[in-house]
Write a protein that holds these residues in place. Sequence first.
Motif, PDB file in Angstrom:
ATOM      1  N   LEU A 128       1.328  13.731 -44.806  1.00  0.00           N
ATOM      2  CA  LEU A 128       2.539  14.069 -44.120  1.00  0.00           C
ATOM      3  C   LEU A 128       2.480  13.540 -43.080  1.00  0.00           C
ATOM      4  O   LEU A 128       1.925  14.989 -42.789  1.00  0.00           O
ATOM      5  N   ARG A 129       2.981  12.882 -42.081  1.00  0.00           N
ATOM      6  CA  ARG A 129       3.062  12.616 -41.338  1.00  0.00           C
ATOM      7  C   ARG A 129       4.206  12.533 -40.176  1.00  0.00           C
ATOM      8  O   ARG A 129       4.845  12.564 -40.489  1.00  0.00           O
ATOM      9  N   GLU A 130       3.970  12.755 -38.527  1.00  0.00           N
ATOM     10  CA  GLU A 130       5.333  12.839 -37.705  1.00  0.00           C
ATOM     11  C   GLU A 130       5.474  10.866 -37.873  1.00  0.00           C
ATOM     12  O   GLU A 130       4.085  10.579 -37.832  1.00  0.00           O
ATOM     13  N   LYS A 131       6.690  10.363 -37.943  1.00  0.00           N
ATOM     14  CA  LYS A 131       6.658   8.355 -37.307  1.00  0.00           C
ATOM     15  C   LYS A 131       5.408   8.727 -36.359  1.00  0.00           C
ATOM     16  O   LYS A 131       6.257   9.245 -34.815  1.00  0.00           O
ATOM     17  N   VAL A 132       5.225   7.129 -36.071  1.00  0.00           N
ATOM     18  CA  VAL A 132       4.478   6.668 -34.966  1.00  0.00           C
ATOM     19  C   VAL A 132       4.385   5.142 -34.910  1.00  0.00           C
ATOM     20  O   VAL A 132       4.998   4.747 -35.438  1.00  0.00           O
ATOM     21  N   ARG A 133       4.692   5.632 -33.410  1.00  0.00           N
ATOM     22  CA  ARG A 133       4.915   3.743 -32.895  1.00  0.00           C
ATOM     23  C   ARG A 133       3.352   3.577 -32.874  1.00  0.00           C
ATOM     24  O   ARG A 133       1.897   4.049 -32.167  1.00  0.00           O
ATOM     25  N   LEU A 134       2.779   1.918 -34.279  1.00  0.00           N
ATOM     26  CA  LEU A 134       1.644   1.683 -34.080  1.00  0.00           C
ATOM     27  C   LEU A 134       1.910   0.333 -32.897  1.00  0.00           C
ATOM     28  O   LEU A 134       2.464   0.512 -32.110  1.00  0.00           O
ATOM     29  N   LYS A 135       0.673   0.026 -32.337  1.00  0.00           N
ATOM     30  CA  LYS A 135       0.188  -1.320 -31.314  1.00  0.00           C
ATOM     31  C   LYS A 135       1.363  -1.911 -31.402  1.00  0.00           C
ATOM     32  O   LYS A 135       1.369  -2.288 -30.160  1.00  0.00           O
ATOM     33  N   ASN A 136       1.275  -2.551 -32.974  1.00  0.00           N
ATOM     34  CA  ASN A 136       2.258  -3.652 -33.485  1.00  0.00           C
ATOM     35  C   ASN A 136       3.388  -3.231 -33.192  1.00  0.00           C
ATOM     36  O   ASN A 136       4.735  -4.138 -33.850  1.00  0.00           O
ATOM     37  N   SER A 137       4.228  -2.239 -32.505  1.00  0.00           N
ATOM     38  CA  SER A 137       5.411  -1.932 -32.634  1.00  0.00           C
ATOM     39  C   SER A 137       6.169  -1.343 -33.753  1.00  0.00           C
ATOM     40  O   SER A 137       7.574  -1.309 -33.567  1.00  0.00           O
ATOM     41  N   LEU A 138       5.486  -1.471 -34.826  1.00  0.00           N
ATOM     42  CA  LEU A 138       6.098  -0.728 -35.843  1.00  0.00           C
ATOM     43  C   LEU A 138       6.370   0.887 -36.134  1.00  0.00           C
ATOM     44  O   LEU A 138       5.511   1.313 -35.353  1.00  0.00           O
ATOM     45  N   PHE A 139       7.801   1.340 -36.322  1.00  0.00           N
ATOM     46  CA  PHE A 139       7.581   2.684 -36.377  1.00  0.00           C
ATOM     47  C   PHE A 139       7.725   2.748 -38.089  1.00  0.00           C
ATOM     48  O   PHE A 139       8.335   2.309 -38.828  1.00  0.00           O
ATOM     49  N   PHE A 140       6.727   3.708 -38.420  1.00  0.00           N
ATOM     50  CA  PHE A 140       6.736   4.377 -40.156  1.00  0.00           C
ATOM     51  C   PHE A 140       6.598   5.493 -40.684  1.00  0.00           C
ATOM     52  O   PHE A 140       5.699   5.570 -39.862  1.00  0.00           O
ATOM     53  N   ASP A 141       6.807   6.000 -41.786  1.00  0.00           N
ATOM     54  CA  ASP A 141       5.737   6.823 -41.761  1.00  0.00           C
ATOM     55  C   ASP A 141       5.004   6.460 -42.840  1.00  0.00           C
ATOM     56  O   ASP A 141       4.648   5.666 -43.336  1.00  0.00           O
ATOM     57  N   ARG A 142       3.872   7.627 -42.519  1.00  0.00           N
ATOM     58  CA  ARG A 142       1.981   6.914 -43.127  1.00  0.00           C
ATOM     59  C   ARG A 142       1.802   7.606 -44.115  1.00  0.00           C
ATOM     60  O   ARG A 142       0.999   7.026 -44.435  1.00  0.00           O
ATOM     61  N   THR A 143       2.800   7.328 -44.316  1.00  0.00           N
ATOM     62  CA  THR A 143       2.163   8.950 -45.869  1.00  0.00           C
ATOM     63  C   THR A 143       1.832   7.846 -46.687  1.00  0.00           C
ATOM     64  O   THR A 143       0.579   7.524 -47.281  1.00  0.00           O
ATOM     65  N   LEU A 144       2.752   6.627 -47.209  1.00  0.00           N
ATOM     66  CA  LEU A 144       1.825   5.762 -48.520  1.00  0.00           C
ATOM     67  C   LEU A 144       0.755   4.711 -47.694  1.00  0.00           C
ATOM     68  O   LEU A 144      -0.110   4.456 -48.567  1.00  0.00           O
ATOM     69  N   VAL A 145       1.033   4.311 -46.270  1.00  0.00           N
ATOM     70  CA  VAL A 145      -0.245   3.557 -45.937  1.00  0.00           C
ATOM     71  C   VAL A 145      -1.351   4.628 -45.837  1.00  0.00           C
ATOM     72  O   VAL A 145      -2.284   4.474 -46.043  1.00  0.00           O
ATOM     73  N   GLU A 146      -1.294   5.641 -45.569  1.00  0.00           N
ATOM     74  CA  GLU A 146      -2.132   6.813 -45.866  1.00  0.00           C
ATOM     75  C   GLU A 146      -3.167   7.062 -47.352  1.00  0.00           C
ATOM     76  O   GLU A 146      -4.626   6.838 -46.880  1.00  0.00           O
TER      77      GLU A 146
END
Length: 120
Positions: free
Chosen positions: A88-106
């Motif tokens: 579980l991590r903080e929401k982050v802004r990625l280079k493509n400007s999308l905001f999302f919780d990285r949990t499932l992506v991790e």
Amino acid sequence: MKFKDFKQEMLNDPEVKAEYDHLTPQYELIRQVIELRQQQHLTQKALAEKTGIAQSAISRFESGNHNPSLEFLQRLAQGFGKSVYVELREKVRLKNSLFFDRTLVEAGITIASARLPTRA
């Protein structure tokens, strides 16, 4: 109109953008599982036999019609010779400007043995 232009136009709508951002981790995980299955030259049926997961459940997952449990992801990962790592991590802004919780992506990225883009 090209799809890229249509997508950008649609993402200008705040409601569409919010839903797109919400679904991004799920679809990224699905994409990675399909890619791994194809790289290993496995059909859904062959993956089902390796994992003990019903082929229909794998099909529903790959089509976005199944919300997988952690156990489901672990069994898929084992079938690929991989492991699942969830953080579980903080929401982050990625280079493509999308905001999302990285949990499932991790979880998906770890299954695929890849890394997330760096923070912008």
